[in-house]
Design a protein around this motif. Structure first.
Motif, PDB file in Angstrom:
ATOM      1  N   GLU A   1       0.837  -1.189   0.000  1.00 41.53           N
ATOM      2  CA  GLU A   1       0.000   0.000   0.000  1.00 41.53           C
ATOM      3  C   GLU A   1       0.882   1.252   0.000  1.00 41.53           C
ATOM      4  O   GLU A   1       1.808   1.371   0.798  1.00 41.53           O
ATOM      5  N   GLN A   2       0.585   2.173  -0.897  1.00 44.37           N
ATOM      6  CA  GLN A   2       1.371   3.390  -1.009  1.00 44.37           C
ATOM      7  C   GLN A   2       1.021   4.368   0.124  1.00 44.37           C
ATOM      8  O   GLN A   2      -0.147   4.534   0.478  1.00 44.37           O
ATOM      9  N   SER A   3       2.034   5.051   0.658  1.00 41.30           N
ATOM     10  CA  SER A   3       1.835   6.053   1.710  1.00 41.30           C
ATOM     11  C   SER A   3       1.429   7.379   1.094  1.00 41.30           C
ATOM     12  O   SER A   3       1.525   7.583  -0.127  1.00 41.30           O
TER      13      SER A   3
ATOM     14  N   GLU B   1       4.279   9.078  -0.646  1.00 41.15           N
ATOM     15  CA  GLU B   1       4.556   8.524  -1.981  1.00 41.15           C
ATOM     16  C   GLU B   1       3.507   8.953  -2.989  1.00 41.15           C
ATOM     17  O   GLU B   1       3.832   9.242  -4.154  1.00 41.15           O
ATOM     18  N   LEU B   2       2.233   9.031  -2.561  1.00 40.20           N
ATOM     19  CA  LEU B   2       1.159   9.398  -3.476  1.00 40.20           C
ATOM     20  C   LEU B   2       1.290  10.836  -3.974  1.00 40.20           C
ATOM     21  O   LEU B   2       1.013  11.129  -5.145  1.00 40.20           O
TER      22      LEU B   2
ATOM     23  N   THR C   1       3.253  11.487  -7.036  1.00 40.33           N
ATOM     24  CA  THR C   1       2.748  10.954  -8.318  1.00 40.33           C
ATOM     25  C   THR C   1       1.684  11.881  -8.874  1.00 40.33           C
ATOM     26  O   THR C   1       1.226  12.804  -8.198  1.00 40.33           O
TER      27      THR C   1
END
Length: 393
Positions: free
Chosen positions: A22-24, A27-28, A31
């Protein structure tokens, strides 16, 4: 066999899904995947709402089992009428009107100095002698002539009383005798100036000249004479205090260098306002029996310019100010045991002294005012009292 194969495939799919990381949030945001960012936001909002519901449930439960949990804890003071003295703090210097440099009235050679430094002298005591420049000899000659003139005058007077002799002879002898008498008196007056005497009682602080020096009248400094009995402190008081600083006011005087304090009073106030600094002069008497206080010594003054025998005093730290600039404090009402209601009261304040301030209106005697905890209290809120003291404590 077919079922086993199907189960194996399903297991592999589940393992693959569970292995996806699962992306934190960090990190999101790096993007450009709007769909993933929106999905994450919705998840967090749902979690926040769920937490809010849980917190509310916990608060309700705590309120039911511990009703005092959110009640502010405070301390209070009881305000009473007390004496309040306000002091104007100033700085001044010690002076004396009897602190002079002694100079001769006539010129000549200083024939003798009769005193030394530190010696006490009385008013009229001989301090020094100046050469008379031959005036004594002139006086002696005039006295001889005056004796002869007196004898002649007395004889002429007796004859004139007996109607013998001429009037002109009598008048001439009388005139000559009186003229010589006036001449002697004039020389005596001049000779008195050759004797330098103390104009007042005091102490010889410094002998400036020496025997044998030539003195000029009114210019040559012979010695300094100081009287330490009549001392006073002079200071400048702002004109705004002209109605409150008057003769007879009590003054606390401190001499930092001596480590000494005395209580005195104002003996004189000036009648002139200095236009340069808008102040007037004040003189404060200084008793100096032990002679420890010297001229030009620095003194700190506390002048009692205001007294209220029945003042209400509170600490300055408990006063707050609202948006309208009004000062207020919290007092207790509806008190039951250790619980009460905080009531906001607008007050008007006066002078301050140290950490206390005078309350002119808004508080009455025996009012119980919140001291510690006042910053966290709201108007009408229930509070819990943990201690209460008298305002004088």
């Amino acid at each position: 066999m077919k079922k086993i194969y199907s189960l194996t495939i399903l297991t592999l799919i589940l393992l693959a899904c569970s292995g996806e990381k699962e992306q934190s949030v960090e990190e999101l945001v790096t993007t450009d995947n709007a769909e993933a960012i929106q999905k994450k936001k919705d998840e967090l909002v749902n979690q926040q709402q769920a937490l809010a519901v849980q917190i509310k449930q916990l608060d309700e439960k705590l309120q039911s089992i511990s009703p005092d949990r959110n009640v502010p804890l405070i301390t209070t003071i009881m305000v009473n009428n007390e004496e309040f003295k306000h002091y104007l703090e100033l700085q001044g210097s010690v002076e004396t009107k009897q602190n002079i440099i002694v100079t001769p009235e006539t010129g000549g050679i200083i024939t003798r100095i009769y005193v030394k430094e530190g010696q006490k002298v009385s008013r009229g005591q001989l301090l020094a002698s100046i050469d008379d420049g031959g005036l004594s000899q002139q006086k002696a000659q005039l006295e001889i002539q005056a004796d002869l003139a007196k004898t002649t005058y007395e004889r002429q007077k007796r004859l004139w009383d007996q109607k013998i002799g001429s009037e002109i002879q009598y008048l001439q002898s009388k005139s000559q005798y009186e003229s010589l008498q006036k001449g002697i008196a004039q020389i005596n007056q001049q000779l008195s100036k050759n004797s330098v005497r103390a104009p007042f009682s005091g102490v010889i602080d410094d002998v400036i000249t020496e025997q044998g020096n030539v003195a000029a009248p009114g210019q040559t400094q012979l010695m300094r004479l100081v009287n330490l009995s009549d001392m006073y402190i002079k200071t400048d008081v702002p004109e705004s205090y002209i109605t409150s600083i008057k003769e007879g006011k009590t003054v606390e005087v401190e001499f930092p260098v001596l480590g000494k304090s005395i209580t005195s009073e104002i003996r004189q106030t000036g009648n002139f306002i200095n236009p340069a600094n808008r102040t007037f002069d004040v003189e404060i008497a200084v008793p100096n029996k032990d002679r420890s206080i010297k001229p030009n010594l620095t003194a700190r003054l506390k002048i009692n310019d205001y007294t209220n025998d029945k003042a209400i005093l509170i600490p300055q730290s408990i006063i707050s100010e609202n948006a309208d600039g009004q000062q207020y404090v919290y007092v207790l009402s509806d008190k039951k045991e250790d619980k009460a209601t905080a009531k906001q009261v607008v007050i008007k304040t006066g002078r301050t002294q140290g950490d206390k301030i005078e309350v002119l209106s808004g508080l009455e005697e025996n009012a119980e005012v919140i001291r510690e905890g006042a910053r966290s209290v709201k108007n009408g809120q229930t509070v819990k009292i943990i201690s209460s003291n008298n305002s004088n404590a």
